[in-house]
Design a protein around this motif. Structure first.
Motif, PDB file in Angstrom:
ATOM      1  N   THR A   1      87.326  -1.974  56.482  1.00 53.25           N
ATOM      2  CA  THR A   1      87.747  -1.639  55.122  1.00 53.25           C
ATOM      3  C   THR A   1      87.030  -2.521  54.115  1.00 53.25           C
ATOM      4  OG1 THR A   1      89.942  -1.045  55.954  1.00 53.25           O
ATOM      5  CG2 THR A   1      89.726  -1.427  53.581  1.00 53.25           C
ATOM      6  N   ILE A   2      86.248  -1.917  53.239  1.00 53.67           N
ATOM      7  CA  ILE A   2      85.562  -2.652  52.170  1.00 53.67           C
ATOM      8  C   ILE A   2      86.282  -2.345  50.861  1.00 53.67           C
ATOM      9  CG2 ILE A   2      83.393  -3.056  50.964  1.00 53.67           C
ATOM     10  CD1 ILE A   2      83.411  -3.882  53.933  1.00 53.67           C
ATOM     11  N   ASN A   3      86.928  -3.360  50.293  1.00 53.11           N
ATOM     12  CA  ASN A   3      87.699  -3.131  49.063  1.00 53.11           C
ATOM     13  C   ASN A   3      87.092  -3.792  47.831  1.00 53.11           C
ATOM     14  OD1 ASN A   3      88.333  -5.785  49.720  1.00 53.11           O
ATOM     15  ND2 ASN A   3      90.482  -5.609  49.096  1.00 53.11           N
ATOM     16  N   GLY A   4      85.980  -4.542  48.005  1.00 53.60           N
ATOM     17  CA  GLY A   4      85.350  -5.174  46.849  1.00 53.60           C
ATOM     18  C   GLY A   4      83.889  -5.445  47.093  1.00 53.60           C
TER      19      GLY A   4
ATOM     20  N   CYS B   1      85.652  -8.045  51.069  1.00 55.90           N
ATOM     21  CA  CYS B   1      84.693  -7.932  49.971  1.00 55.90           C
ATOM     22  C   CYS B   1      83.324  -8.357  50.508  1.00 55.90           C
ATOM     23  CB  CYS B   1      85.116  -8.825  48.806  1.00 55.90           C
ATOM     24  SG  CYS B   1      83.978  -8.837  47.391  1.00 55.90           S
ATOM     25  N   ILE B   2      82.266  -7.783  49.975  1.00 59.75           N
ATOM     26  CA  ILE B   2      80.911  -8.107  50.412  1.00 59.75           C
ATOM     27  C   ILE B   2      80.161  -8.774  49.272  1.00 59.75           C
ATOM     28  CG2 ILE B   2      78.704  -7.188  51.211  1.00 59.75           C
ATOM     29  CD1 ILE B   2      80.251  -4.905  52.503  1.00 59.75           C
ATOM     30  N   ARG B   3      79.574  -9.946  49.567  1.00 60.27           N
ATOM     31  CA  ARG B   3      78.771 -10.650  48.565  1.00 60.27           C
ATOM     32  C   ARG B   3      77.315 -10.215  48.672  1.00 60.27           C
ATOM     33  NH1 ARG B   3      78.455 -17.153  47.163  1.00 60.27           N
ATOM     34  NH2 ARG B   3      76.844 -16.971  45.567  1.00 60.27           N
TER      35      ARG B   3
ATOM     36  N   ASN C   1      77.805   2.862  47.281  1.00 59.64           N
ATOM     37  CA  ASN C   1      77.777   3.077  48.723  1.00 59.64           C
ATOM     38  C   ASN C   1      79.139   2.922  49.391  1.00 59.64           C
ATOM     39  OD1 ASN C   1      74.717   3.233  49.579  1.00 59.64           O
ATOM     40  ND2 ASN C   1      74.849   1.605  48.030  1.00 59.64           N
ATOM     41  N   PHE C   2      80.137   2.492  48.636  1.00 57.87           N
ATOM     42  CA  PHE C   2      81.457   2.212  49.202  1.00 57.87           C
ATOM     43  C   PHE C   2      82.508   2.983  48.402  1.00 57.87           C
ATOM     44  CE2 PHE C   2      78.612  -1.408  49.571  1.00 57.87           C
ATOM     45  CZ  PHE C   2      78.507  -1.512  50.954  1.00 57.87           C
TER      46      PHE C   2
END
Length: 411
Positions: free
Chosen positions: A175-178, A131-133, A206-207
């Motif tokens: 892998t970006i899931n959040g 996940c990315i903050r 964007n994801f």
């Protein structure tokens, strides 16, 4: 919990002591879940930093909550409390790369708020979902120390750096899931939160393989009669509608996540302290209690105003007191506060003592940290023993110093 119940707890377990009402925690949890009942999937990750006692964590687990953690120790505490790794999100700030790898190995959800860490982690562990903050650059919160989404904050990756994030994701094939944000605590205006949410929705486009969007938390709770609080029901209605619309546009149902801490436990807590001395000066009456900022630092650190009532003499004539502690420097809980007449030996109850109170306690002045009690099913349960002198010495190592003869030879 009525005054008589609190007085019995103080009598049985001594003072100072923290007391938490399980029913209040349960009611707050249900209030939040009901407010967002129209979304496809709601994930509540309780912010462990607010109140980390393992019995409280187990209570929240029984309600269906997950955990929001900020240290590997909080992750380990959550696992010890019986949470599955996938129920835990790990959102550190400024920790070592090694700590993030340890958390990933344990199987918890990783949340990264730094471009360099994101690139390093993606290069080494492209198959681990991340996940990315995001920092939305929105100023929110009741105090500068707890406003974490503004432009100068150390938290999150700037919304203006989205192209950099995309490039890293493409280059590493990670892998970006959040996607996540947290603007701050004590948010008063629902519209400010909704405005920040729009920024997060735009970033989410964007994801393409997201599973959830995490809106952090920061709901304000009342500290006194008539105090402003976040209208969770209004917020739930408005954000749920907007979230469902976004999911339709995105092309699949996502989970909506929150990380409440204070909202769930603040109002559940009472801090009980005994009055050691009532001291009259030329202009002020001091009520000096058997505690200080070593146990209850929020009034000194954040300027927070916790309700204080004299539960030993609730019908006494109201007078004005400055409530202070026993620490060797200024530790003022309240200035010229109107409280029922205070006598030496009375028990004062501090409200909203469930969040960021015991967890910020220390052994300053070599004082013991207090006991914790959970009021559950009509009974007081001891969930942390009061410290003793053995606890003060436990991790200290006493070394053998040179003897007197050697000291005299040096002179």
């Amino acid at each position: 919990m009525e005054n008589d119940t609190l007085l019995e707890i103080a009598k049985e377990f001594g003072s100072p002591v923290y007391v938490y009402d399980a029913d209040t925690i349960i009611n707050q949890y249900e209030r939040l879940t009901n407010a967002f009942s129209s979304v496809n999937e709601l994930r509540i990750h309780y912010a462990v930093k607010a109140l980390s006692n393992i019995s409280v964590l187990k209570l929240l687990k029984s309600l269906g909550s997950g955990l929001d953690t900020v240290s590997i120790q909080e992750v380990q505490l959550g696992l010890e409390a019986g949470f599955d790794p996938e129920q835990i999100i790990f959102t550190p700030n400024g920790v070592s790369f090694e700590e993030i790898e340890i958390a990933a190995k344990l199987g918890v959800q990783i949340n990264i708020d730094n471009l360099s860490i994101l690139e390093s982690f993606g290069s080494k562990h492209p198959d681990v979902p991340v996940c990315i903050r995001i920092n939305p650059h929105v100023m929110a919160g009741g105090n500068t120390n707890i406003s974490v989404g503004h432009i100068d904050s150390k938290f999150g990756i700037s919304i203006h750096q989205i192209p950099h994030i995309v490039r890293i994701v493409e280059n590493t094939q990670m892998t970006i899931n959040g996607i996540h944000m947290h603007t701050g605590s004590d948010i008063l205006d629902v519209d400010v939160f909704l405005y920040a949410s729009e920024i997060l929705f735009e970033a989410a486009k964007n994801f393409k393989n997201l599973e959830f969007i995490d809106f952090g938390s920061g709901f304000k709770v009342p500290y006194k009669d008539g105090d402003i609080e976040t209208n969770v029901e209004e917020f739930g209605e408005k954000l749920s509608e907007r979230f469902n619309t976004f999911c339709e546009q995105y092309g699949k149902d996502l989970a909506l996540a929150f990380e409440p801490g204070k909202f769930l436990v603040s109002e559940a807590g009472q801090f009980l302290a005994s009055v050691n001395v009532v001291k009259q000066t030329t202009s002020t009456v001091f009520a000096q209690i058997d505690s200080g900022f070593n146990h209850f630092i929020r009034p000194m650190l954040y300027g927070s105003q916790h309700g204080i009532r004299n539960i030993s003499n609730p019908k006494g004539r109201a007078r004005f007191y400055s409530v202070v502690g026993y620490i060797c420097e200024t530790d003022t809980f309240a200035n010229n506060r109107r409280i029922s007449e205070i006598r030496e030996g009375d028990i004062l109850a501090f409200s909203n003592a469930g969040a960021y109170c015991f967890t910020m306690a220390s052994n300053y002045n070599s004082r013991y940290r207090p006991a914790e009690i959970l009021w559950y099913n009509g009974k007081a349960h001891l969930i942390r023993k009061r410290e003793t002198f053995d606890d003060i010495l436990k991790n200290q190592i006493e070394i053998e110093l040179f003897d007197n003869a050697y000291a005299e030879a040096l002179i």
